[in-house]
Enzyme design. Structure first.
Site, PDB file in Angstrom:
ATOM      1  N   GLU A 110     -38.917  24.148 -11.693  1.00 16.78           N
ATOM      2  CA  GLU A 110     -39.517  25.413 -12.129  1.00 16.78           C
ATOM      3  C   GLU A 110     -38.970  25.792 -13.498  1.00 16.78           C
ATOM      4  O   GLU A 110     -37.777  25.612 -13.766  1.00 16.78           O
ATOM      5  CB  GLU A 110     -39.227  26.562 -11.154  1.00 16.78           C
ATOM      6  CG  GLU A 110     -39.980  26.496  -9.851  1.00 16.78           C
ATOM      7  CD  GLU A 110     -39.736  27.736  -8.986  1.00 16.78           C
ATOM      8  OE1 GLU A 110     -39.357  28.800  -9.536  1.00 16.78           O
ATOM      9  OE2 GLU A 110     -39.928  27.642  -7.757  1.00 16.78           O
TER      10      GLU A 110
ATOM     11  N   GLU B  61     -34.891  26.659  -3.877  1.00 14.64           N
ATOM     12  CA  GLU B  61     -33.866  27.626  -4.283  1.00 14.64           C
ATOM     13  C   GLU B  61     -32.951  28.093  -3.142  1.00 14.64           C
ATOM     14  O   GLU B  61     -32.885  29.278  -2.806  1.00 14.64           O
ATOM     15  CB  GLU B  61     -34.532  28.835  -4.949  1.00 14.64           C
ATOM     16  CG  GLU B  61     -35.211  28.459  -6.262  1.00 14.64           C
ATOM     17  CD  GLU B  61     -35.630  29.649  -7.100  1.00 14.64           C
ATOM     18  OE1 GLU B  61     -35.695  30.786  -6.574  1.00 14.64           O
ATOM     19  OE2 GLU B  61     -35.898  29.449  -8.304  1.00 14.64           O
TER      20      GLU B  61
END
Length: 477
Positions: A295, A188
């Site tokens: 995710e 991320e």
């Protein structure tokens, strides 16, 4: 046993047979997180605080036992029994080097990572090594373990140099291991540059460094802004970065307390799930590139906080989970649900309420929940009225609304106030209180707390695991 690699938009083995990776993230282990492991703030803060309370030796003993018990052979056996075949292991760079002694591997840096990779391989489970934190923080999230809201990784080249060095060390160690599916180079990232230029430059450097040692393992590259944005990735990515998959994170709004409405699986709701997913992967689809969903997954209600509504809420969340899997099945998408284990919010298994850890921290955890000091899936209904005047003050004081749109765009004014005032400021005032609750404990008591995270000390989230098991059986048919 053969290495996996990317061929076109698919992951295949050495016989060019497609392999769909389906699994979960091992978060909260080599990257501890507040909502997973039950502490306030960031991992480095609680590690420092516990060393101050217990002394460095006893604190290190506790954390080593925590790592030992959190994932072991019974966890892998259960994981495999669900029909899953890949574990994404989130790691913190601090396990490998010290900020005050950079570019020098710590003694036993790979002790627990080697152990779990060996356990996974003996159970025919692939592993993706996920660099969940970077020096300086690759974002302002708690999971970057930097303690602030600015990602200094993008500002100081030395932080980037250190991570390139670390990836070379990891590649050298695992280059011959076929049970490693690949390397998730940076979790991320949040590069604020409008052209994502610092992220692309870092990916170029990391790619070249890893490929100078290891050409066989897949590289998984997250999109910018928390794995959501590929719009400024290079047009020649398919030839520039070979044997590479591109990681989206496909969290659905209906899986969280902030959902605009209860999820009932209506056509309109399913369409929104589908369109959101398709938008995230469009850049890759337009270029015939491989997509990996690194995710995704709902959070779940808890009876101690959500009362009589708990079962109804969770049945709705399982429906979200099932409908997302149906979407993914159409594309033969490889995915890694978040997450395997925690203290009761999102994990496939979670620590029992009658364990020493949960009993000892019961009241503290309840207060932490009420104060909404964890950002992930927060319920701020008890404190929102306290922070609303701050939000309004900012809005009233900045007449040009365009100046309220700061990076990252996912953080509205409300969310930015939440992140800075609650999940950073209030949380850091609770760190020492958490550590003080260990004071006076001997090694036996510390081990009892750590053992609370063992598989035999956990509940299984049957609704979630049933959906995963049924999906795996359906895919095999």
């Amino acid at each position: 046993m053969s290495f996996l690699h990317v061929s076109g938009n698919k992951i295949v083995n050495e016989k060019d047979n497609e392999v769909v990776l389906s699994g979960a993230g091992l978060g909260g282990w080599m990257t501890m997180e507040n909502f997973i492991s039950g502490y306030p703030g960031c991992e480095y803060q609680v590690r420092d605080a516990l060393a101050e309370v217990l002394g460095e030796q006893k604190a290190a003993f506790f954390f080593d036992k925590f790592l030992e018990y959190f994932f072991a052979e019974p966890d892998a056996q259960f994981f495999k029994s669900l029909g899953l075949n890949c574990l994404r292991i989130a790691v913190n760079y601090r396990h490998f080097e010290d900020d005050l002694n950079p570019r020098v591997l710590k003694p036993n840096a790979f002790k627990h990572l080697d152990r779990v990779i060996d356990i996974c391989s003996s159970n025919s489970i692939y592993v993706v090594i996920d660099m969940h934190t970077a020096p300086g923080g690759q974002s302002g999230g708690w999971h970057a373990d930097a303690g602030g809201h600015i990602g200094y990784f993008w500002i100081h080249k030395d932080y980037q140099d250190r991570l390139v060095w670390l990836w070379k060390e990891i590649a050298e160690r695992y280059k011959h291991n076929p049970w490693i599916a690949g390397y998730n180079v940076l979790n991320e990232p949040a590069d604020p540059h409008r052209e994502h230029s610092r992220l692309i430059n870092f990916y170029d450097r990391a790619y070249n460094a890893i490929r100078s040692i290891d050409e066989k393992h897949i590289l998984f590259l997250d999109g910018n802004t928390f794995a959501t944005d590929f719009t400024h990735f290079p047009k020649d990515a398919g030839t520039r970065w070979l044997n590479t998959a591109y990681a989206i994170h496909d969290y659905a709004i209906y899986g969280f307390p902030s959902s605009p409405e209860p999820y009932i699986g209506s056509d309109a709701q399913k369409e929104r799930l589908t369109k959101t997913y398709e938008r995230k992967r469009k850049w890759m689809d337009d270029r015939g590139l491989c997509v990996w969903n690194g995710e995704w997954g709902p959070v779940y209600a808890r009876k101690e906080y959500d009362g009589e509504n708990t079962d109804d809420i969770n049945e709705s969340r399982y429906m979200v989970l099932k409908d997302q899997l149906e979407i993914y099945k159409q594309d033969d998408l490889s995915w890694s649900i978040w997450l395997y284990k925690d203290i009761g919010f999102q994990g496939m298994v979670f620590v029992r309420h009658d364990t020493p850890y949960m009993k000892h921290f019961k009241d503290f955890l309840a207060r932490k929940h009420r104060l909404a000091v964890d950002a992930w899936g927060k319920d701020d209904s008890s404190v929102k009225h306290i922070y609303s005047p701050i939000v309004q003050l900012i809005r009233d004081s900045v007449p040009d609304e365009t100046h309220l749109k700061l990076y990252p765009p996912l953080w509205s004014v409300d969310e930015r106030v939440t992140r800075i005032s609650r999940t950073i400021l209030v949380a850091e005032f609770m760190v020492m209180e958490w550590a003080e609750m260990f004071r006076g404990m001997n090694e036996g008591q510390l081990e009892d707390l750590a053992r609370s995270f063992s598989f035999n000390s956990c509940y299984k989230r049957e609704g979630l695991n049933r959906v995963l098991r049924e999906h795996a059986a359906d895919v095999l048919r």
